[in-house]
Motif scaffolding. Structure first.
Motif, PDB file in Angstrom:
ATOM      1  N   THR A 252       0.837  -1.201   0.000  1.00  0.00           N
ATOM      2  CA  THR A 252       0.000   0.000   0.000  1.00  0.00           C
ATOM      3  C   THR A 252       0.866   1.242   0.000  1.00  0.00           C
ATOM      4  N   ASP A 253       1.873   1.283   0.860  1.00  0.00           N
ATOM      5  CA  ASP A 253       2.758   2.439   0.931  1.00  0.00           C
ATOM      6  C   ASP A 253       3.514   2.614  -0.378  1.00  0.00           C
ATOM      7  N   ASN A 254       3.983   1.521  -0.948  1.00  0.00           N
ATOM      8  CA  ASN A 254       4.705   1.583  -2.218  1.00  0.00           C
ATOM      9  C   ASN A 254       3.792   2.091  -3.318  1.00  0.00           C
ATOM     10  N   HIS A 255       2.562   1.653  -3.329  1.00  0.00           N
ATOM     11  CA  HIS A 255       1.601   2.084  -4.350  1.00  0.00           C
ATOM     12  C   HIS A 255       1.366   3.587  -4.234  1.00  0.00           C
ATOM     13  N   LYS A 256       1.221   4.083  -3.027  1.00  0.00           N
ATOM     14  CA  LYS A 256       1.032   5.518  -2.828  1.00  0.00           C
ATOM     15  C   LYS A 256       2.257   6.287  -3.290  1.00  0.00           C
TER      16      LYS A 256
ATOM     17  N   ASP B  29       4.890   9.793  -7.200  1.00  0.00           N
ATOM     18  CA  ASP B  29       5.941  10.015  -8.201  1.00  0.00           C
ATOM     19  C   ASP B  29       5.345  10.354  -9.564  1.00  0.00           C
ATOM     20  N   ARG B  30       4.325   9.639  -9.951  1.00  0.00           N
ATOM     21  CA  ARG B  30       3.670   9.904 -11.243  1.00  0.00           C
ATOM     22  C   ARG B  30       3.051  11.298 -11.262  1.00  0.00           C
ATOM     23  N   GLU B  31       2.413  11.659 -10.172  1.00  0.00           N
ATOM     24  CA  GLU B  31       1.780  12.969 -10.098  1.00  0.00           C
ATOM     25  C   GLU B  31       2.827  14.085 -10.171  1.00  0.00           C
ATOM     26  N   ILE B  32       3.946  13.905  -9.497  1.00  0.00           N
ATOM     27  CA  ILE B  32       5.028  14.900  -9.551  1.00  0.00           C
ATOM     28  C   ILE B  32       5.560  15.017 -10.976  1.00  0.00           C
ATOM     29  N   GLU B  33       5.787  13.886 -11.623  1.00  0.00           N
ATOM     30  CA  GLU B  33       6.267  13.915 -13.012  1.00  0.00           C
ATOM     31  C   GLU B  33       5.244  14.580 -13.931  1.00  0.00           C
ATOM     32  N   ARG B  34       3.994  14.313 -13.722  1.00  0.00           N
ATOM     33  CA  ARG B  34       2.935  14.918 -14.526  1.00  0.00           C
ATOM     34  C   ARG B  34       2.959  16.432 -14.368  1.00  0.00           C
TER      35      ARG B  34
END
Length: 61
Positions: free
Chosen positions: A43-47, A52-57
């Motif tokens: 769960t923590d890894n998924h978050k 990370d994806r949101e920051i890159e976006r």
């Protein structure tokens, strides 16, 4: 067979805990704790991946 045995004794109570039963209960308890840790890690890894994806976006804007 077990039901008939305990019924004949006048009780449907579970048999007394043997050393093997206690060992298995302890093993199940330990496995449940390990599963909880794994679920937390996943769960923590998924978050973290989502973050990370949101920051890159946001950087790509």
């Amino acid at each position: 067979m077990l039901r008939a045995r305990y019924h004949a004794q006048g009780s449907l109570a579970a048999p007394a805990d043997t050393a093997d039963t206690l060992r298995l209960r302890d093993e199940v308890r330990q496995m449940k704790e390990r599963i909880q840790v794994l679920e937390r890690v996943i769960t923590d890894n998924h978050k973290s991946v989502d973050l990370d994806r949101e920051i890159e976006r946001l950087r790509d804007r």
